[in-house]
Structure formats: C-alpha cells, structure tokens
Design an enzyme around this catalytic site. Structure first.
Site, PDB file in Angstrom:
ATOM      1  N   LYS A 187       5.665  -7.936   2.284  1.00  0.00           N
ATOM      2  CA  LYS A 187       5.289  -7.814   3.848  1.00  0.00           C
ATOM      3  C   LYS A 187       4.080  -8.455   4.174  1.00  0.00           C
ATOM      4  O   LYS A 187       3.233  -8.629   3.663  1.00  0.00           O
ATOM      5  CB  LYS A 187       4.970  -6.333   4.076  1.00  0.00           C
ATOM      6  N   HIS A 190      -0.124   0.683   9.654  1.00  0.00           N
ATOM      7  CA  HIS A 190      -1.306   1.024   9.132  1.00  0.00           C
ATOM      8  C   HIS A 190      -1.954   1.809  10.342  1.00  0.00           C
ATOM      9  O   HIS A 190      -3.235   1.914  10.242  1.00  0.00           O
ATOM     10  CB  HIS A 190      -2.069   0.154   8.239  1.00  0.00           C
ATOM     11  N   GLY A 205       1.025  -1.208  -0.099  1.00  0.00           N
ATOM     12  CA  GLY A 205       0.057  -0.006  -0.071  1.00  0.00           C
ATOM     13  C   GLY A 205       0.891   1.157   0.020  1.00  0.00           C
ATOM     14  O   GLY A 205       2.044   1.127   0.571  1.00  0.00           O
ATOM     15  N   SER A 206       0.276   2.273  -0.657  1.00  0.00           N
ATOM     16  CA  SER A 206       1.082   3.758  -0.434  1.00  0.00           C
ATOM     17  C   SER A 206       0.859   3.978   1.063  1.00  0.00           C
ATOM     18  O   SER A 206       0.071   3.602   1.617  1.00  0.00           O
ATOM     19  CB  SER A 206       0.251   4.709  -1.543  1.00  0.00           C
ATOM     20  N   HIS A 234       3.672   4.700   2.886  1.00  0.00           N
ATOM     21  CA  HIS A 234       4.803   4.207   3.719  1.00  0.00           C
ATOM     22  C   HIS A 234       6.090   4.989   3.179  1.00  0.00           C
ATOM     23  O   HIS A 234       7.088   4.453   3.405  1.00  0.00           O
ATOM     24  CB  HIS A 234       5.014   2.873   3.880  1.00  0.00           C
TER      25      HIS A 234
END
Lengths: 329, 329
Positions: free
Chosen positions: A105, A215, A54-55, A57
C-alpha cells in the site's frame, strides 16, 4: 479508552497468537520476526505473494493468507510499517522457485521498508504498489494512498500465482488491477489507537470526514452530516470522475466497513451505490460487502469499484481458502 | 447520532434490498411480507429450517440463508420481533415435503409470534428454542436469552436437514446443541437504535457491562474496566460453572463481536479463552471469531462454548454456502 487489552506492548503478539490458534488449519505464525504464512504447501515454481503493513486493518492482510491468495503477511505495530527483516524472513520462508511478488500500500514507511527488503533478498522479486484512493489528486506529493482496493489486487494476483502464472505476468496483472480500481472513504467517527488512548481526530456531532484515510488521515473535506443517498452519491461521483467507466463495462462493487459501522448500514450503502452504477450503465457482476480493510474502531465505510474483464473475473472467482475470504474450496 | 440512513421508515427495506442485490446468487427477498429465502432449490422431502428475529444483529439471520443452513429468515424492524405473517409466508414458500423447523431465540415477542405462526400453518412443524445466555440464572422468570449460540444450532441443524435427516430428529438435534452450548457477553459501550437516536444505556468511561444482552439489556453486573485477561476469565468461569465441561471433551469456541470491536481485539480475546479451556483440559477443535451476532454498533463481545461429539463435528464441518458462512462448496 475501553478496549480488550492486557498490555500495549503485547497486544499484537497476543492477537496474532489468537488469530493463528483460531485458524491453525490455514496459517502459522513466525514469532520472531512476525509474519503469518500459509500452511498448505504451494506447487514448486509458484510465485510467492507477500503483503503487509501496519496492524489495525484486520482482516487485512493476515486474514487473506492461504491457498489462492497470499503466501505470507507481515504485520507491523498498529498503524506502523513492518520492518524489512519481517519481509526478508517471510520471503525466505515462502519462496518456492517462482520469485516473490510484494503487494504494498502506498504509504511512505511501507514503501521504504518493502524497498529495502526487495533489495536485500536474493530472489527475483517485483512490487505492485497500490494507490486506489481517489480522494487525493493524482499529482499529490506522496502519491495516492492504498486502501480497500488492496484486497482485490491480492485476490486476483493470488489466484493467478496459484494457477502458475509467472512473476512478470503477476506483476503486470497486479498493476493493471490497481489501475482499474478506485476507492474513496468517509468517516463518521475517528478511531482510537490503543497506544495513544484518545481519538486520532475530532469530528463534531454533525460532521463527517469525506475522503478519510485508513489511519484516520483527514480527507479532502469535512462536511455536515447528510443522508446516505447524498454521501454515497458524492463518493461514487468522485470515483466516476477518476475511473471514467464506460457504459456496458463489468464491475466489482466493494463496500468496506471501517470497523464500527453495522452490516445493516453497509448493505444500505451498497444498495445506493449499486443503483448509482446501474444508472451509469455499469454491470455490477461481483460484490463484496463487509469489514475487510478496517481502521480499528472507526465508524464509516469506503466504496471501491474495480472494472472487470474475463481474465479478472476468472481469477476473482477462483478458489480461495483463507481465514476471511473463502470460496470454491 | 451519525448513521448511513435516508429515512428510518425505509431503513430495513433499503438494507435488505442491498443485501439481496449483493448476494443474488444465494438469496432472494420477498418484499411483502419480508423474508429472505434461499435460491438453490432443496431436495424434495428436506426439512425446511426457518429462523428470524429483530434486525440489528446482522449477519444473523439473513446472512446464514443458503445451502446447508437456513431455508429462510424473517427479519423484524430493529430489535423488534417479526410478525407471524412473515413466518407463515416464509413457511409456505420453502416447505418441500419435510415439514418446518423453526429456530427461535428466547425473547417474549419472538416466542409469541413464532408460536402463532406454528399454530396457523398447515405443515408439520417443530420449534427449537435457543437460551444459551448463562448471564441469567436458569430459573429466570422469562427464561434465559438466546444469543450467539443460535448460529451454532442453525449451522448444525441446517446441515442435518440438508443431509435428509427428518423433522423429529432435527428437532431433537437442535435441542441437544442448545443444551451443550453456553454463552456470555460483555459490553464496553452501548448501541444506538436508529429510531431512538441515543444510546440504549449509559456506561461511565471506566465501566463495562458483564452479561449484557444482544439488545443492550443490562447484564448481571456493571463493573470497573479491567484487563482483557480478567474479563475473559470471568466470562469463561461463568460458562464453566453452567456447562460443566469434562476434561477431554471436544469444544467449539466462538468469540463473537457485537459490532464495534476490532478483530485485533477479538483475536486477543480468543487467545485468552482458548488458553483457559486448554488448561481445563477441553480440546478446542473448532473455532469461529468475528462479528456474527451483533448489536448494531455496540463495542464488546461474547464468548460461546459448544461441546462437540462426532455427529456435531460432522454437521459443523459439512458444506455451507451462505452470504456470511461459507465453506466446503
């Protein structure tokens, strides 16, 4: 919510466009489906290393695409797994005769989508699953989360691949780095996902979240705010208990900011953690301090310890030329 | 206030100690009075470049000490000028036969204390004063503030000094870079100075501060939150009006995060700014995006444009080996 945004729907497109413009000497963007790939061609027969997730990070993972690290990165929407077509098209674009190593991940969506891609592509491929977060027990139902240790695996395996190491050896090297790497984080504030517009979780003015996920997943304990010494010691003890480093071992100490914590504080955290490991007889011979695996605008940090040997040090020190990790070239 | 701190009085000491431990291959700390100096010895006759200022802007300046940039940095307390004894002792430690060039951001305390040091030391020395912030008029009573453009002067002059350029030429080069550099910032939130414990200024949930200073000084206008396109265009127009770049000129575009704004957004800001300058006919040939001149935990960013020529590009591209800017070596 105040953020630099035009439109939630175009946020990732616009940001990736800016990233690739600013680093057009290192990376290029495949617009549909999204992936970032290195520009500098790799040697024929080199294992291609691909990661993604996911964006939110950043700089993970796109900031680590380039010579000596990742060949491609597949960004999903904010905190959302990329889709299999991204990994499949990225694999097609960067495969160069040596097969593909996926670095993933350990989150259910990422694992599933990388598995689908792995099964669909025609190239030999292997996957290294990262699960370095010691805030969850080893027997947790979905396993442990992959957090800031991911960068260390990407750097070391990326250097090995650049040096002509073959696919099975890159895979076992990646697994080995994951095994000797342990991380734990603490949040002082929540982050705010742009599409949601309010904090992911609530923390009182005098509370912090120990063992938070990247997250904003709740950790294993919400505790009262306390001194940096106490917080850092508690994190290091959890890492110590899990990793069981032996006196005299070499270590890489990585203090990672989640996004909104100043370097001034991250260096103070590093200072305490370095003292802790020094007193345990661990020889901290490599260090990394800064915002590398972030959680949007979360305040807080994580501490990662990787145990090193000569081979891992050789690959950690090897030249790397990416947007956000660069040395030796 | 939740911060990683043990004691306000030891915050800077502990942080500097962590910084120098993490980068012991590049810098060392003089504990009393505080300054950071490069480890790699310089060539005899090299101009020694020294900067400094209040802490809280990390990685500026200590993160830029090393080969090809600063010889020493003098950190004050948070948002507080360093004292003349720091600059005098730093000068004594790094002078190597070529004289001293001080690079000073235009704030009253910094200017006064660097002036005292300049008068007290026995070495030939010159000062480059940085005043790149176009949010204040040119005839402002105390002059314009020095902000994110400082890094660009430090990089270019540092490279010239490393290449054996003499003191008067380094001084005029620094002045020239300052003249062709213009910056402006915007805050989405205040920062919180640890010793004060509450935000420096108040902003409503729908307000932003245009032209904010790097210590949270109010800017020239508090406006309603708006799209990234509108914010970035307004900043670029102010820079354009002041710097008056000509079609076909080469530019370095620097988007600087103030501390709490994610890279995801900084890249989006870069994307808009790069488009703006492209439409004006400016050829953006160099870029820098990230947290370089921060304001503790402030959310927001600044945009800097430097106009380049062959000489400035040569020095920008020259090898640099510091904690937070590193390429070519």
């Amino acid at each position: 919510m105040k953020k630099f945004i035009n439109n939630i729907d175009t946020l990732i497109d616009e940001s990736l466009s800016g990233f690739t413009k600013a680093h057009s000497d290192i990376v290029e963007l495949n617009p549909q489906p999204h992936f970032i790939k290195r520009i500098n061609p790799s040697k024929s027969g080199k294992v291609a290393v691909i990661s993604g997730g996911g964006s939110g990070h950043e700089p993970l993972h796109a900031g680590f695409v380039g010579t000596g690290m990742l060949d491609a990165a597949c960004p999903g929407q904010v905190f959302t797994s990329p889709t299999p077509d991204q990994m499949m098209d990225a694999a097609q674009a960067v495969e160069n005769g040596g097969g593909i190593l996926f670095i993933v991940k350990n989150y259910a969506g990422d694992v599933m989508n990388f598995e689908i891609a792995s099964e669909m592509i025609d190239f030999p491929n292997e996957t290294v699953l990262i699960d370095d977060d010691v805030s969850l027990p080893k027997n947790h139902s979905t396993g442990r989360r992959g957090v800031a240790g991911t960068l260390i695996v990407e750097k070391i395996v990326g250097a090995a691949a650049e040096n002509g190491v073959d696919l099975p050896t890159c895979k076992s090297l990646g697994d080995r780095v994951n095994e000797v790497t342990a991380s734990m984080g603490v949040a002082l504030s929540s982050c705010t996902v742009p599409a949601i517009g309010k904090p992911t979780f609530e923390l009182a003015d005098d509370e912090i979240e120990m063992g938070v996920g990247i997250h904003g997943e709740r950790g294993h304990e919400t505790i009262k705010m306390r001194s940096a010494n106490d917080i850092v010691t508690q994190i290091c003890e959890a890492i110590d208990k899990d990793l069981k480093p032996q006196k005299g071992q070499l270590g890489l100490l990585h203090v990672n900011g989640f996004g909104a914590t100043p370097l001034l504080e991250l260096h103070l955290v590093y200072n305490i953690a370095a003292e802790y490991w020094g007193q345990k007889g661990i020889n901290i011979s490599r260090s990394l301090v800064g915002n590398y695996t972030t959680s949007l605008d979360m305040a807080g940090c994580s501490i990662t310890l990787s145990l090193l040997d000569e081979e891992l040090i050789k690959y950690w020190d090897a030249p790397v030329h990416t947007a956000n990790l660069r040395w030796g070239c």
